[in-house]
Design a protein around this motif. Sequence first.
Motif, PDB file in Angstrom:
ATOM      1  N   LEU A  46      12.800   5.241  -0.943  1.00 49.43           N
ATOM      2  CA  LEU A  46      12.620   6.315   0.032  1.00 49.43           C
ATOM      3  C   LEU A  46      12.056   5.796   1.347  1.00 49.43           C
ATOM      4  O   LEU A  46      11.702   6.575   2.229  1.00 49.43           O
ATOM      5  N   GLY A  47      12.004   4.467   1.485  1.00 46.31           N
ATOM      6  CA  GLY A  47      11.633   3.860   2.760  1.00 46.31           C
ATOM      7  C   GLY A  47      10.229   4.177   3.224  1.00 46.31           C
ATOM      8  O   GLY A  47      10.004   4.372   4.421  1.00 46.31           O
ATOM      9  N   THR A  48       9.273   4.210   2.309  1.00 42.69           N
ATOM     10  CA  THR A  48       7.905   4.549   2.705  1.00 42.69           C
ATOM     11  C   THR A  48       7.270   3.429   3.524  1.00 42.69           C
ATOM     12  O   THR A  48       7.707   2.282   3.492  1.00 42.69           O
ATOM     13  N   PHE A  49       6.216   3.777   4.207  1.00 44.59           N
ATOM     14  CA  PHE A  49       5.485   2.863   5.074  1.00 44.59           C
ATOM     15  C   PHE A  49       4.494   2.039   4.265  1.00 44.59           C
ATOM     16  O   PHE A  49       3.772   2.572   3.419  1.00 44.59           O
ATOM     17  N   ALA A  50       4.455   0.736   4.539  1.00 42.71           N
ATOM     18  CA  ALA A  50       3.463  -0.155   3.929  1.00 42.71           C
ATOM     19  C   ALA A  50       2.623  -0.760   5.048  1.00 42.71           C
ATOM     20  O   ALA A  50       3.147  -1.469   5.913  1.00 42.71           O
ATOM     21  N   PRO A  51       1.322  -0.474   5.071  1.00 40.52           N
ATOM     22  CA  PRO A  51       0.474  -1.077   6.101  1.00 40.52           C
ATOM     23  C   PRO A  51       0.583  -2.604   6.052  1.00 40.52           C
ATOM     24  O   PRO A  51       0.675  -3.184   4.970  1.00 40.52           O
ATOM     25  N   PRO A  52       0.575  -3.251   7.206  1.00 39.14           N
ATOM     26  CA  PRO A  52       0.797  -4.703   7.225  1.00 39.14           C
ATOM     27  C   PRO A  52      -0.408  -5.547   6.809  1.00 39.14           C
ATOM     28  O   PRO A  52      -0.234  -6.649   6.293  1.00 39.14           O
ATOM     29  N   ALA A  53      -1.614  -5.052   7.000  1.00 35.01           N
ATOM     30  CA  ALA A  53      -2.810  -5.868   6.758  1.00 35.01           C
ATOM     31  C   ALA A  53      -3.435  -5.567   5.401  1.00 35.01           C
ATOM     32  O   ALA A  53      -3.570  -4.393   5.024  1.00 35.01           O
ATOM     33  N   ARG A  54      -3.829  -6.615   4.712  1.00 34.06           N
ATOM     34  CA  ARG A  54      -4.499  -6.462   3.416  1.00 34.06           C
ATOM     35  C   ARG A  54      -5.731  -5.566   3.548  1.00 34.06           C
ATOM     36  O   ARG A  54      -6.022  -4.769   2.650  1.00 34.06           O
ATOM     37  N   ALA A  55      -6.433  -5.679   4.652  1.00 31.26           N
ATOM     38  CA  ALA A  55      -7.647  -4.879   4.867  1.00 31.26           C
ATOM     39  C   ALA A  55      -7.349  -3.379   4.840  1.00 31.26           C
ATOM     40  O   ALA A  55      -8.224  -2.579   4.481  1.00 31.26           O
ATOM     41  N   ASP A  56      -6.136  -2.986   5.194  1.00 29.15           N
ATOM     42  CA  ASP A  56      -5.766  -1.574   5.171  1.00 29.15           C
ATOM     43  C   ASP A  56      -5.761  -1.002   3.750  1.00 29.15           C
ATOM     44  O   ASP A  56      -5.814   0.214   3.569  1.00 29.15           O
ATOM     45  N   TYR A  57      -5.672  -1.872   2.760  1.00 27.12           N
ATOM     46  CA  TYR A  57      -5.595  -1.442   1.360  1.00 27.12           C
ATOM     47  C   TYR A  57      -6.964  -1.348   0.696  1.00 27.12           C
ATOM     48  O   TYR A  57      -7.088  -0.775  -0.381  1.00 27.12           O
ATOM     49  N   GLU A  58      -7.982  -1.911   1.330  1.00 22.75           N
ATOM     50  CA  GLU A  58      -9.316  -1.936   0.737  1.00 22.75           C
ATOM     51  C   GLU A  58      -9.872  -0.526   0.486  1.00 22.75           C
ATOM     52  O   GLU A  58     -10.389  -0.264  -0.602  1.00 22.75           O
ATOM     53  N   PRO A  59      -9.773   0.411   1.441  1.00 22.30           N
ATOM     54  CA  PRO A  59     -10.271   1.769   1.154  1.00 22.30           C
ATOM     55  C   PRO A  59      -9.512   2.444   0.003  1.00 22.30           C
ATOM     56  O   PRO A  59     -10.105   3.163  -0.795  1.00 22.30           O
ATOM     57  N   MET A  60      -8.210   2.200  -0.086  1.00 17.76           N
ATOM     58  CA  MET A  60      -7.435   2.757  -1.198  1.00 17.76           C
ATOM     59  C   MET A  60      -7.929   2.170  -2.514  1.00 17.76           C
ATOM     60  O   MET A  60      -8.082   2.895  -3.507  1.00 17.76           O
ATOM     61  N   ALA A  61      -8.201   0.870  -2.517  1.00 18.41           N
ATOM     62  CA  ALA A  61      -8.710   0.216  -3.731  1.00 18.41           C
ATOM     63  C   ALA A  61     -10.073   0.781  -4.105  1.00 18.41           C
ATOM     64  O   ALA A  61     -10.358   0.992  -5.293  1.00 18.41           O
ATOM     65  N   ASP A  62     -10.923   1.039  -3.106  1.00 20.72           N
ATOM     66  CA  ASP A  62     -12.232   1.649  -3.380  1.00 20.72           C
ATOM     67  C   ASP A  62     -12.062   2.976  -4.120  1.00 20.72           C
ATOM     68  O   ASP A  62     -12.742   3.238  -5.118  1.00 20.72           O
TER      69      ASP A  62
END
Length: 184
Positions: A152-168
């Motif tokens: 479905l062509g979703t957006f993936a943030p480019p920086a690993r740091a963008d995923y840290e809050p989601m991981a939290d």
Amino acid sequence: MAYISLNNDAPGILGLMIYRPETAGPLNELTELLLAGDNTLSRGDRELIAAYVSRLNKCDFCGTIHGVMAARQLPGGASQVEQACTNPHAADVTPKMRALLDIAALVQQSGRAVTQEAVDAARTAGATDPEIHDTVLIAATFCMFNRYVDGLGTFAPPARADYEPMADTLLSLGYSKSIEAIQS
């Protein structure tokens, strides 16, 4: 931008789950069971399997978020995850984990690519039948998730740091309750 209007700006599978909460519930319950439920494989090992398969499928969102989740739960952190996702046979993982990653890679190709020899090698390395079962199910499930996210062509943030809050959020609330927190 996703191929369909999701009416939200959340990245990857999060945007899809907000768009269709009725499918998000069962998918998150399955993910919770597979990656965070009681198991003889550590949570980090199971997240690593998800990250590895997602990386093999070139799914940036899933490969990154599950890589971050694995890194937070494995003793070798991000370096160990990167090694395992790049070359499991040279990575600082147990022989059992190498054999399970081999099975996961075969599942990623096709369920029929898994052989008795691969299963026997995992057993020889110390994997139990439930661990082999769960590896195959995690790998198959993440092939589906990867195709859902990228199909479905979703957006993936480019920086690993963008995923840290989601991981939290995932680490504190789990998969089943995380979507509710993201929506509020």
